[in-house]
Scaffold this active site. Structure first.
Site, short mmCIF file in Angstrom:
data_model
loop_
_atom_site.label_atom_id
_atom_site.label_comp_id
_atom_site.label_asym_id
_atom_site.label_seq_id
_atom_site.Cartn_x
_atom_site.Cartn_y
_atom_site.Cartn_z
N HIS A 1 0.87 -1.19 0.00
CA HIS A 1 0.00 0.00 0.00
C HIS A 1 0.89 1.23 0.00
O HIS A 1 1.67 1.44 -0.94
CB HIS A 1 -0.95 -0.06 1.20
CG HIS A 1 -2.01 0.99 1.22
ND1 HIS A 1 -2.39 1.72 0.10
CD2 HIS A 1 -2.81 1.47 2.23
CE1 HIS A 1 -3.34 2.56 0.42
NE2 HIS A 1 -3.61 2.44 1.71
N GLY B 1 5.48 0.06 -7.85
CA GLY B 1 5.23 1.26 -8.63
C GLY B 1 4.49 0.99 -9.93
O GLY B 1 4.29 1.92 -10.72
N PHE B 2 4.06 -0.26 -10.13
CA PHE B 2 3.35 -0.60 -11.37
C PHE B 2 2.05 -1.31 -11.06
O PHE B 2 1.96 -2.11 -10.14
CB PHE B 2 4.23 -1.49 -12.25
CG PHE B 2 5.33 -0.74 -12.93
CD1 PHE B 2 5.13 -0.15 -14.17
CD2 PHE B 2 6.55 -0.59 -12.30
CE1 PHE B 2 6.14 0.56 -14.78
CE2 PHE B 2 7.58 0.13 -12.91
CZ PHE B 2 7.37 0.71 -14.14
N HIS C 1 -2.39 -1.24 -10.82
CA HIS C 1 -3.34 -0.72 -9.83
C HIS C 1 -4.65 -1.47 -10.00
O HIS C 1 -5.10 -1.72 -11.12
CB HIS C 1 -3.57 0.78 -10.04
CG HIS C 1 -4.11 1.47 -8.84
ND1 HIS C 1 -5.44 1.36 -8.47
CD2 HIS C 1 -3.52 2.27 -7.92
CE1 HIS C 1 -5.63 2.07 -7.36
NE2 HIS C 1 -4.50 2.62 -7.01
N ASP D 1 3.05 6.06 -7.23
CA ASP D 1 4.28 5.85 -6.46
C ASP D 1 5.53 5.91 -7.33
O ASP D 1 6.60 6.27 -6.84
CB ASP D 1 4.23 4.50 -5.73
CG ASP D 1 3.15 4.44 -4.68
OD1 ASP D 1 2.96 5.46 -3.98
OD2 ASP D 1 2.50 3.39 -4.55
#
Length: 382
Positions: A227, A263-264, A266, A322
């Site tokens: 998260h 960071g990849f 969602h 992120d």
């Protein structure tokens, strides 16, 4: 009960209504109370966005001025809280410090249970003002530097950067574009519907516990690397790779070994995180303006990693917020473990908006579990 009836992670389950935010699938944009977040990031201050989330409408100029003056008066920490923070281990995670500070503030609230939404708004306003001071104090104490008290003559983002870095040559607090990039990140991180930490806050609120407990629970949820902690691990990955020419091979090896690349992807966005273009633009501008930090290499690695992930995954996985936020904070000079506490400084607005919404139309959140343990059995001799 079939496997199809169980929604692991509550994926695809609508738990309640909310008027605070939504992802608009037609435009693939994130809306705060109906406003696209990229428009808010371009035209509004973070404090305006906080007021929007709490009240459902953008403030008038007079309302904003009154709010800002009140916020500045709330920024300071009393001596007891400073002593508590300074007594904590310097090697604990900074999120532990935030969780402890919130619990301390809650323990000193004469209202042991939240009596009304006005009280929640007061807590929200206090934390909006105080969390930057808490985070700045924690950063400086770990560096062996003295506490810089908040400055009522500075705006939200400038004041925070000043409390962390001072106003010496090259300080982000003295560079307008650095202040602007930080402010945009605050707006983009402020709210995102029923994410894990927000849902944790709503669950706690649904029991009619106090708002401080709900916020402390949300901090605990946000700490996790799946998260809020993801922005830290994004930068750890960049540092691990080290050089642009190693980036593609590193990324392909991660994919080959079926390892998660932070960071990849969602769960909500299917066509890419709508917050990324705004933050990516700010990140690349920061990098171009800080050649002394060798920042351009992070941009090269960013582009290579994004391209490799997109071209070598079956669903063309794209970055989430992120991914550009992590290196942006690094260029500004923040130590990696403080990326998630900065996230808290922003998300406190969304959390408290949801706590208010849950409180005003409450039903205890208590889902069922599909039991898959042993059938009924008995203790020998019973």
């Amino acid at each position: 009960m079939t496997e199809q009836d169980v929604k692991k992670g509550l994926a695809g389950v609508y738990a309640d209504y909310t008027a605070i935010s939504k992802v608009n699938p037609e435009t693939n944009s994130l809306l705060y109370c109906g406003y696209p977040v990229h428009e808010l990031a371009e035209h509004c201050s973070f404090e305006e966005v906080a007021m929007l989330l709490w009240n459902g409408e953008l403030p008038t100029e007079e309302e904003l001025t009154e709010f800002q003056e009140s916020s500045k008066a709330r920024r300071g920490l009393d001596e007891d809280l400073i002593k508590v923070i300074e007594a904590l281990p310097k090697d604990c995670h900074p999120m532990d410090v935030l969780r402890t500070a919130v619990s301390f503030l809650g323990a000193n609230d004469p209202e042991k249970f939240t009596p009304n939404t006005d009280h929640i708004r007061e807590i929200a306003h206090d934390l909006l003002a105080k969390l930057p001071t808490i985070v700045a104090l924690d950063i400086r104490r770990r560096r062996g530097e003295g506490y810089i008290e908040p400055d009522a003559d500075r705006g939200y983002s400038e004041n925070f950067l000043w409390m962390v870095f001072g106003d010496g040559e090259g300080s982000p607090a003295t560079i307008p574009s650095d202040i602007e990039a930080f402010e945009k990140s605050m707006i983009l991180y402020a709210e995102h519907s029923f994410n894990a930490s927000t849902f944790a806050a709503r669950v706690i609120t649904s029991t009619q516990s106090d708002a401080w407990s709900a916020i402390a629970g949300a901090i605990g949820a946000l700490k996790g690397p799946l998260h809020g902690g993801a922005n830290e691990f994004v930068m750890h990955n960049f540092v691990e790779v080290g050089e642009p020419e190693k980036t593609e091979e590193w990324t392909l090896n991660k994919l080959k070994n079926k390892e998660l690349v932070m960071g990849f992807g969602h769960r909500v966005y299917k066509k890419g995180d709508s917050r990324v273009p705004t933050m990516e633009k700010a990140f690349k501008k920061l990098a171009s303006e800080h050649p002394e930090k060798d920042a351009q290499k992070w941009v090269e690695m960013y582009d290579i990693m994004a391209k490799t992930m997109y071209e070598n995954t079956s669903i063309n996985i794209m970055p989430n917020l992120d991914f550009p936020a992590g290196p942006s904070y690094y260029i500004l000079g923040f130590e990696i473990p403080f990326f998630t506490p900065i996230f808290v400084m922003s998300r406190i607005t969304g959390w408290t908006a949801h706590i208010i919404e849950q409180y005003e139309n409450n039903s205890i959140i208590r889902p069922l579990a599909a039991y898959n343990g042993p059938a009924e059995r008995h203790v020998p001799g019973a």
